[in-house]
Design a protein around this motif. Structure first.
Motif, PDB file in Angstrom:
ATOM      1  N   ILE A  81       8.126  -0.105   4.432  1.00  2.83           N
ATOM      2  CA  ILE A  81       9.297  -0.511   3.650  1.00  2.83           C
ATOM      3  C   ILE A  81       9.895   0.641   2.853  1.00  2.83           C
ATOM      4  O   ILE A  81      10.957   0.492   2.263  1.00  2.83           O
ATOM      5  N   GLY A  82       9.208   1.785   2.842  1.00  2.00           N
ATOM      6  CA  GLY A  82       9.739   2.948   2.128  1.00  2.00           C
ATOM      7  C   GLY A  82       9.160   4.236   2.676  1.00  2.00           C
ATOM      8  O   GLY A  82       7.985   4.297   3.024  1.00  2.00           O
ATOM      9  N   ARG A  83      10.029   5.257   2.766  1.00  2.00           N
ATOM     10  CA  ARG A  83       9.611   6.590   3.207  1.00  2.00           C
ATOM     11  C   ARG A  83      10.159   7.590   2.206  1.00  2.00           C
ATOM     12  O   ARG A  83      11.348   7.594   1.940  1.00  2.00           O
ATOM     13  N   PHE A  84       9.286   8.432   1.691  1.00  2.00           N
ATOM     14  CA  PHE A  84       9.701   9.427   0.722  1.00  2.00           C
ATOM     15  C   PHE A  84       9.145  10.780   1.149  1.00  2.00           C
ATOM     16  O   PHE A  84       7.945  10.920   1.368  1.00  2.00           O
ATOM     17  N   GLY A  85      10.004  11.765   1.286  1.00  2.00           N
ATOM     18  CA  GLY A  85       9.567  13.086   1.715  1.00  2.00           C
ATOM     19  C   GLY A  85       9.216  13.101   3.187  1.00  2.00           C
ATOM     20  O   GLY A  85       9.785  12.363   3.986  1.00  2.00           O
ATOM     21  N   GLU A  86       8.233  13.920   3.529  1.00  2.00           N
ATOM     22  CA  GLU A  86       7.829  14.086   4.927  1.00  2.00           C
ATOM     23  C   GLU A  86       6.724  13.099   5.302  1.00  2.00           C
ATOM     24  O   GLU A  86       5.754  12.951   4.575  1.00  2.00           O
ATOM     25  N   ILE A  87       6.913  12.462   6.453  1.00  2.00           N
ATOM     26  CA  ILE A  87       5.941  11.530   7.000  1.00  2.00           C
ATOM     27  C   ILE A  87       5.626  12.003   8.418  1.00  2.00           C
ATOM     28  O   ILE A  87       6.542  12.340   9.165  1.00  2.00           O
ATOM     29  N   PRO A  88       4.359  12.029   8.832  1.00  3.12           N
ATOM     30  CA  PRO A  88       4.046  12.454  10.204  1.00  3.12           C
ATOM     31  C   PRO A  88       4.761  11.583  11.234  1.00  3.12           C
ATOM     32  O   PRO A  88       4.867  10.364  11.068  1.00  3.12           O
ATOM     33  N   GLU A  89       5.253  12.206  12.301  1.00  2.00           N
ATOM     34  CA  GLU A  89       5.983  11.472  13.335  1.00  2.00           C
ATOM     35  C   GLU A  89       5.144  10.360  13.943  1.00  2.00           C
ATOM     36  O   GLU A  89       5.644   9.276  14.223  1.00  2.00           O
ATOM     37  N   VAL A  95       0.844  -1.191   0.000  1.00  2.00           N
ATOM     38  CA  VAL A  95       0.000   0.000   0.000  1.00  2.00           C
ATOM     39  C   VAL A  95       0.879   1.240   0.000  1.00  2.00           C
ATOM     40  O   VAL A  95       1.879   1.302   0.733  1.00  2.00           O
ATOM     41  N   ILE A  96       0.505   2.227  -0.803  1.00  2.37           N
ATOM     42  CA  ILE A  96       1.187   3.527  -0.817  1.00  2.37           C
ATOM     43  C   ILE A  96       0.271   4.517  -0.123  1.00  2.37           C
ATOM     44  O   ILE A  96      -0.877   4.700  -0.537  1.00  2.37           O
ATOM     45  N   GLN A  97       0.770   5.115   0.967  1.00  7.34           N
ATOM     46  CA  GLN A  97      -0.003   6.093   1.732  1.00  7.34           C
ATOM     47  C   GLN A  97       0.611   7.474   1.525  1.00  7.34           C
ATOM     48  O   GLN A  97       1.634   7.794   2.123  1.00  7.34           O
ATOM     49  N   PRO A  98       0.020   8.296   0.656  1.00  8.06           N
ATOM     50  CA  PRO A  98       0.534   9.659   0.472  1.00  8.06           C
ATOM     51  C   PRO A  98       0.013  10.593   1.569  1.00  8.06           C
ATOM     52  O   PRO A  98      -0.967  10.285   2.253  1.00  8.06           O
ATOM     53  N   PHE A  99       0.674  11.722   1.702  1.00  8.28           N
ATOM     54  CA  PHE A  99       0.281  12.734   2.684  1.00  8.28           C
ATOM     55  C   PHE A  99       0.206  14.098   2.017  1.00  8.28           C
ATOM     56  O   PHE A  99       0.959  14.376   1.084  1.00  8.28           O
ATOM     57  N   HIS A 100      -0.717  14.924   2.503  1.00  9.64           N
ATOM     58  CA  HIS A 100      -0.821  16.303   2.039  1.00  9.64           C
ATOM     59  C   HIS A 100      -0.879  17.210   3.272  1.00  9.64           C
ATOM     60  O   HIS A 100      -1.052  16.723   4.392  1.00  9.64           O
ATOM     61  N   ILE A 101      -0.715  18.490   3.056  1.00  8.99           N
ATOM     62  CA  ILE A 101      -0.762  19.432   4.174  1.00  8.99           C
ATOM     63  C   ILE A 101      -2.165  20.024   4.253  1.00  8.99           C
ATOM     64  O   ILE A 101      -2.701  20.536   3.270  1.00  8.99           O
ATOM     65  N   HIS A 102      -2.756  19.917   5.440  1.00  9.03           N
ATOM     66  CA  HIS A 102      -4.086  20.477   5.711  1.00  9.03           C
ATOM     67  C   HIS A 102      -3.999  21.226   7.029  1.00  9.03           C
ATOM     68  O   HIS A 102      -3.659  20.631   8.057  1.00  9.03           O
ATOM     69  N   ARG A 103      -4.238  22.526   6.969  1.00 13.14           N
ATOM     70  CA  ARG A 103      -4.145  23.385   8.155  1.00 13.14           C
ATOM     71  C   ARG A 103      -2.780  23.250   8.846  1.00 13.14           C
ATOM     72  O   ARG A 103      -2.682  23.035  10.047  1.00 13.14           O
ATOM     73  N   ARG A 159       7.296   8.343  -6.930  1.00 12.50           N
ATOM     74  CA  ARG A 159       6.613   9.194  -7.909  1.00 12.50           C
ATOM     75  C   ARG A 159       5.566  10.084  -7.238  1.00 12.50           C
ATOM     76  O   ARG A 159       5.498  11.287  -7.492  1.00 12.50           O
ATOM     77  N   ILE A 160       4.768   9.507  -6.362  1.00 12.02           N
ATOM     78  CA  ILE A 160       3.730  10.275  -5.666  1.00 12.02           C
ATOM     79  C   ILE A 160       4.351  11.351  -4.792  1.00 12.02           C
ATOM     80  O   ILE A 160       3.869  12.481  -4.733  1.00 12.02           O
ATOM     81  N   ALA A 161       5.444  11.022  -4.115  1.00 10.19           N
ATOM     82  CA  ALA A 161       6.098  11.993  -3.224  1.00 10.19           C
ATOM     83  C   ALA A 161       6.722  13.152  -3.998  1.00 10.19           C
ATOM     84  O   ALA A 161       6.994  14.196  -3.413  1.00 10.19           O
ATOM     85  N   SER A 162       6.928  12.993  -5.292  1.00  9.63           N
ATOM     86  CA  SER A 162       7.492  14.095  -6.072  1.00  9.63           C
ATOM     87  C   SER A 162       6.483  15.232  -6.264  1.00  9.63           C
ATOM     88  O   SER A 162       6.867  16.360  -6.550  1.00  9.63           O
TER      89      SER A 162
END
Length: 84
Positions: A67-75, A8-16, A39-42
């Motif tokens: 198994i993979g972290r790309f960019g910022e991930i919530p702590e 599963v790929i779990q992307p993140f976005h910034i909200h507030r 690709r999604i993290a780009s």
């Protein structure tokens, strides 16, 4: 008891001003999941790639691993996964 493996790929976005999960997607293999995560993290702040092992009959997860972290991930993201 047979187990099925899911990626599963779990992307993140910034909200507030806070990283928030976006809709997740799945991949057929770990390699494809890592490529998709990168690709999604780009185009988003970050993405995590998860490997989930679950019982074939009940769907109950027996193991969840990042198994993979790309960019910022919530702590707290990995802490929440470990609690499952």
């Amino acid at each position: 008891m047979a187990e099925i493996e899911t990626f599963v790929i779990q992307p993140f976005h910034i909200h507030r001003k806070k990283l928030t999960p976006s809709p997740k997607s799945s991949a057929k293999s770990s390699g494809q999941a890592l490529i998709d995560g990168r690709r999604i993290a780009s185009s988003r702040p970050g993405a995590a790639v998860l490997r989930i092992l679950a019982d074939d009959e009940t769907g109950e997860p027996s193991s969840i691993e990042v198994i993979g972290r790309f960019g910022e991930i919530p702590e707290e993201f990995e802490e929440q996964i470990r609690a499952l």
